[in-house]
Every structure is written in C-alpha cells, then in structure tokens.
Design a protein around this motif. Structure first.
Motif, PDB file in Angstrom:
ATOM      1  N   GLN A   1       0.027   4.316   0.378  1.00 38.46           N
ATOM      2  CA  GLN A   1      -0.349   5.313   1.375  1.00 38.46           C
ATOM      3  C   GLN A   1       0.343   5.077   2.717  1.00 38.46           C
ATOM      4  O   GLN A   1       0.566   6.026   3.482  1.00 38.46           O
ATOM      5  CB  GLN A   1      -1.868   5.319   1.557  1.00 38.46           C
TER       6      GLN A   1
ATOM      7  N   GLU B   1      -4.988   6.738  -4.411  1.00 43.36           N
ATOM      8  CA  GLU B   1      -4.387   5.485  -3.965  1.00 43.36           C
ATOM      9  C   GLU B   1      -3.081   5.737  -3.210  1.00 43.36           C
ATOM     10  O   GLU B   1      -2.797   5.088  -2.196  1.00 43.36           O
ATOM     11  CB  GLU B   1      -4.118   4.571  -5.166  1.00 43.36           C
ATOM     12  N   SER B   2      -2.297   6.699  -3.678  1.00 44.62           N
ATOM     13  CA  SER B   2      -0.983   6.947  -3.087  1.00 44.62           C
ATOM     14  C   SER B   2      -1.054   7.734  -1.784  1.00 44.62           C
ATOM     15  O   SER B   2      -0.282   7.484  -0.860  1.00 44.62           O
ATOM     16  CB  SER B   2      -0.099   7.709  -4.082  1.00 44.62           C
TER      17      SER B   2
ATOM     18  N   GLN C   1     -11.636   5.104  -9.352  1.00 45.85           N
ATOM     19  CA  GLN C   1     -10.960   4.336 -10.398  1.00 45.85           C
ATOM     20  C   GLN C   1     -11.160   5.065 -11.721  1.00 45.85           C
ATOM     21  O   GLN C   1     -12.145   5.763 -11.911  1.00 45.85           O
ATOM     22  CB  GLN C   1     -11.543   2.938 -10.518  1.00 45.85           C
TER      23      GLN C   1
ATOM     24  N   THR D   1      -3.063  -5.063   3.562  1.00 45.09           N
ATOM     25  CA  THR D   1      -3.872  -3.861   3.381  1.00 45.09           C
ATOM     26  C   THR D   1      -4.480  -3.432   4.717  1.00 45.09           C
ATOM     27  O   THR D   1      -5.057  -4.247   5.438  1.00 45.09           O
ATOM     28  CB  THR D   1      -5.000  -4.121   2.365  1.00 45.09           C
TER      29      THR D   1
ATOM     30  N   ARG E   1      -4.821   7.614  -9.121  1.00 45.37           N
ATOM     31  CA  ARG E   1      -3.466   7.321  -8.622  1.00 45.37           C
ATOM     32  C   ARG E   1      -3.157   8.133  -7.368  1.00 45.37           C
ATOM     33  O   ARG E   1      -2.571   7.625  -6.408  1.00 45.37           O
ATOM     34  CB  ARG E   1      -2.420   7.620  -9.702  1.00 45.37           C
TER      35      ARG E   1
ATOM     36  N   ARG F   1     -10.245   8.915   0.817  1.00 49.57           N
ATOM     37  CA  ARG F   1     -10.448   7.502   1.121  1.00 49.57           C
ATOM     38  C   ARG F   1     -10.891   7.381   2.571  1.00 49.57           C
ATOM     39  O   ARG F   1     -10.082   7.337   3.489  1.00 49.57           O
ATOM     40  CB  ARG F   1      -9.172   6.713   0.859  1.00 49.57           C
TER      41      ARG F   1
ATOM     42  N   MET G   1       0.844  -1.196   0.000  1.00 51.52           N
ATOM     43  CA  MET G   1       0.000   0.000   0.000  1.00 51.52           C
ATOM     44  C   MET G   1       0.881   1.248   0.000  1.00 51.52           C
ATOM     45  O   MET G   1       1.643   1.477   0.937  1.00 51.52           O
ATOM     46  CB  MET G   1      -0.898   0.053   1.234  1.00 51.52           C
TER      47      MET G   1
END
Length: 266
Positions: free
Chosen positions: A3, A33-34, A262, A177, A30, A231, A1
C-alpha cells in the motif's frame, strides 16, 4: 507494504468483487492489502444488514465486531451502526476515535440503499503520503510520530466535546509497517509544541495537499448490496455530499473489526 507504493490514479474504478465465488475471498484480501480497501459483493441471500456483515466477517476471518469507545455516548448497544445521513462532509478521519492507534483495523460499510445522487466515501492513502513525506522532509514526518501530537475528542449528542485520547498520528514498526490514526477534522487538536519550529505545520500542509491528489485519493460510491472494506489502520476516509430521496433515504450500516480481511482457511 504494497500500500505504501500504491497509486490510486491507476485504479480505473473500485470494481466490486464477488466474495462468494471461487477465489473471491482471496481477491478481496489481496486488494485490501495492496490498496487499503476493497469493495465486496456477497452472493448469499440474507434477511438483514447484520446477517450480510456477519457472513462477510466469517468468510474473511474478521472475527466478532468491535464495540467502539464512543458507543456509550451514542446510547448504542449494537456493534452494527446505522450511519447518520448527515449531508455535509465530516473531514478526514479514522473510525474508533477513542481507541489506541491500530486497534480498529477494518471498517465494513454495507450499502442497503444508496443516495439518489452522490454519497461516495473518499479514501486517502495517508500512509503512502506519509512515506513520501519521510523521504522529502524527515524532520516534519518525525513530528507525526510524537506521542502527544494528536488529540481527538468525542462529540457529544448534547453538543460540544467530551473525553479525548492523545497519541501519535502515525507509527512505524521495526519491519517498516506503517499504521495511522491520522484525522483532520473538528475532533482534532494538534500539539504544535512537538518537533522544531514549523515542522508540524509543514507536515500538515503536505498531507492536506496530498489528500487532493489522484495518486493518494479515490472516491468510492457503493450500490445496493455492496460492502466497502477499508483498512482503518492504514488510511483515512470522509463522507462526500449527497442528495437524498425522501421516499427512499440512503441507508448504510457499519461494523468495525480488530482484524484485517483474510481468506478463510478450509
């Protein structure tokens, strides 16, 4: 992950991404997600916040907006919530107070009109802080996985608190995760019977300190027409104080989704 290893201190600013330009949706996905969040700027004209958020949900494959379990307490029949302009911070929290951990994966916050001054949303990369806690004090970190460690109670419009839901503050899947419902505000009750003596207090002390460190925290202030996508299953957020313009009050509209951002497949 990615993040888990993100350093918010390296972010010069939360620059908005034009989601409707070529490659824009991929860049938003992206970044979310990061770093656990992204600021999107839709390029298409729309007549209402609901249309803006609906378009963004289509582009980013978020699906239909989710009605939270607290909706009936607010007499709210729409999944699009006009955020109350309370001036004081709410404290660190995730949205979907009465949902199980990980249900609400994305919060979208659309700015129709910003406050006169202030009004940023503070973001706390709580899963990265938890990852560091696991490295330095695994015993304390384990208490936050206990199924009874955190109870959150919904606040009633009439005052006081109503129904609540109990569960872990963090969860770690077999693939490593990490997800979270870590909150630390007036809705929370912590079960100090879990773990060894003092382990929960050590965990909370670590996270409360980390929430003020630039590595784990960034404040994002939206301009009109921008959308903060965060998120909700991977970080906590809070509302910062602001100054209102009585003639043009701040207006924010929120929607919740059970999918992460996405890029839409053609």
């Amino acid at each position: 992950m990615k993040q888990l290893h993100a350093d918010y201190g390296d972010l010069a600013a939360a620059r908005p991404i034009d989601v409707d330009t070529p490659g824009g949706a991929e860049q938003v996905a992206r970044h979310a997600e990061s770093f656990g969040f992204a600021v999107a700027r839709p390029g298409t004209a729309a007549d209402s916040p609901e249309e803006v958020l609906g378009h963004l949900a289509e582009v980013l494959e978020l699906g239909a907006p989710h009605m939270p379990g607290t909706a009936h307490l607010e007499s709210n029949t729409s999944p699009y919530k006009h955020v109350i302009n309370a001036m004081a911070p709410e404290g660190w929290h995730v949205d979907g107070l009465l949902e199980q951990l990980g249900t609400v994966r994305t919060t979208a916050l659309y700015c129709v009109r910003p406050a006169l001054r202030g009004g940023a949303t503070a973001l706390f990369n709580s899963i990265a802080a938890y990852g560091e806690l696991r490295r330095t004090d695994p015993e304390a970190a384990d208490t936050l996985l206990a199924p009874t460690v955190l109870t959150r109670h919904a606040m009633l419009l009439t005052g006081g608190y109503g129904e609540g839901i109990t569960g872990p503050a963090f969860a770690v899947a077999d693939d490593g995760t990490v997800s979270t419902r870590y909150s630390d505000n007036h809705t929370c009750t912590w079960d100090r019977s879990v773990g060894t003596d003092g382990s929960l207090d050590r965990a909370l002390e670590f996270l409360r300190k980390a929430a003020h460190e630039s590595r784990y925290r960034v404040d994002v202030r939206l301009d009109a027409g921008e959308v903060l996508l965060l998120r909700n299953d991977r970080l906590a957020h809070d509302r910062m104080p602001f100054e209102e313009d009585p003639a043009a009050p701040r207006q924010l509209v929120r929607a919740l989704y059970t999918r992460p951002p996405q890029a839409r497949r053609n």
